[in-house]
Scaffold this motif. Sequence first.
Motif, PDB file in Angstrom:
ATOM      1  N   HIS A  71       0.813  -1.216   0.000  1.00 37.89           N
ATOM      2  CA  HIS A  71       0.000   0.000   0.000  1.00 37.89           C
ATOM      3  C   HIS A  71       0.851   1.273   0.000  1.00 37.89           C
ATOM      4  CE1 HIS A  71       0.875  -0.318   4.352  1.00 37.89           C
ATOM      5  NE2 HIS A  71       0.673   0.977   4.388  1.00 37.89           N
ATOM      6  N   ASP A 114      -1.991   5.694   7.496  1.00 32.71           N
ATOM      7  CA  ASP A 114      -2.340   4.303   7.804  1.00 32.71           C
ATOM      8  C   ASP A 114      -3.630   4.200   8.613  1.00 32.71           C
ATOM      9  OD1 ASP A 114      -0.332   2.858   6.510  1.00 32.71           O
ATOM     10  OD2 ASP A 114       1.099   3.285   8.110  1.00 32.71           O
ATOM     11  N   HIS A 153       1.373   6.323   0.776  1.00 34.63           N
ATOM     12  CA  HIS A 153       2.418   7.064   1.502  1.00 34.63           C
ATOM     13  C   HIS A 153       3.393   7.767   0.551  1.00 34.63           C
ATOM     14  CE1 HIS A 153       1.038   5.066   5.039  1.00 34.63           C
ATOM     15  NE2 HIS A 153       1.563   3.897   4.767  1.00 34.63           N
TER      16      HIS A 153
HETATM   17 FE   LIG Z   1       1.449   2.142   5.889  1.00 37.18          FE
END
Ligand SMILES: [Fe+2]
Length: 363
Positions: free
Chosen positions: A204, A322, A209
């Motif tokens: 991810h 997150d 990110h």
């Molecule tokens: Fe992460």
Amino acid sequence: MAYNKVENATNRTFERTMTYDMYTDPKVLDKEMELVFSKSWQLVGHVSQVEKPGEFFTAEVAEEPIIIMRGTDGVLRAFYNVCPHRATKLERSESGKKKILQCMYHGWTFKTDGKLNKAPNFRGEEAACVQDACLRSIRMEVIESLIFVNLDDQATPLIESYGDFFDRLSEFPFLSELKRTHRKTRHIKANWKAYIDNYLECDHCHVAHPSFVDTLDMKDYQIITCENYSIQGTVVKPDKQYGEVDLNKAEMQGGSFFWLWPNLMLTFYPGPGNMASIEMIPVDANNSIAVYTYYFREDSLDKLTQEEKDLMTFAEQVRAEDIELVELEQIGFRSRAFNKGRYSSSEQAIVQFHDMMLEALDE
Ligand SMILES: [Fe+2]
Ligand code: FES
């Protein structure tokens, strides 16, 4: 708990994940409290919190109130924070320094080594029969200034519980110089395991990110599963001039992200000596508390250099990204749309975590 190195997860690609009720069912959480949290080593603090005789702090592990106290004899001990007279929670403050602990119900007092000092409502012959009523002690071990407890009296010693993890950790030369700089907690609207799952893969990262993939060299990103723990990491990009990645020597100068069974994460970012710990504490099946602690060479935020402050800002940004993801995931876990997901070939650390969960819960 014994657990051998997991098979290569490539074989498990496309296999289906744990069912989603594992993330939503309160009965599963009850079982986890009994079979996972009450039987594993849990990080509760740092020796800098209890340096002087009489200093203590209180905590909760698997919903049990505990107290960590340095005795007037200089010895560090852990006890259930519960009065042996009639179960009242003994010390109410989060931290402090005392020569005697006093229960506020009937006034029993205890010395800093946990022994009964006085039981004022037991006199004469009665006093003799309660004299060995002490606080109940808890297994405790300190490694690299980190204080761990385990509610299971039969537990394997900490140093033997995570393969060669502590050997790797001892290779971070700055570790002994670190102080506990800052601690914060954050309520997360997701099951504790959703956060661990998110931490254990970086598929991810490119999507979620941007600052992380901009700083670290994702071509060299590695995930290695070891005995009861896993490591992820990479070097920083060449323009930031850090050396070659060598996960096996744990001499990474890039990011190094460890997970330890069941709910502890330790992260090291490039730059000045630093570490952060994250403990995921379940509140209920759909909610958790994340405890974030930062360790630098200075003991308070206002003494940090700009570089260290920037590092914290960077870490917080990645975390916020997150948290948003796992809270969205939890909504889907509760949905009837699907009841399982799929593992990709680079999610071997999640497979390890799930296998360990299912084994511990005997599922
Ligand atoms: Fe992460
Ligand atoms: S319950 Fe603690 S003194 Fe009675």
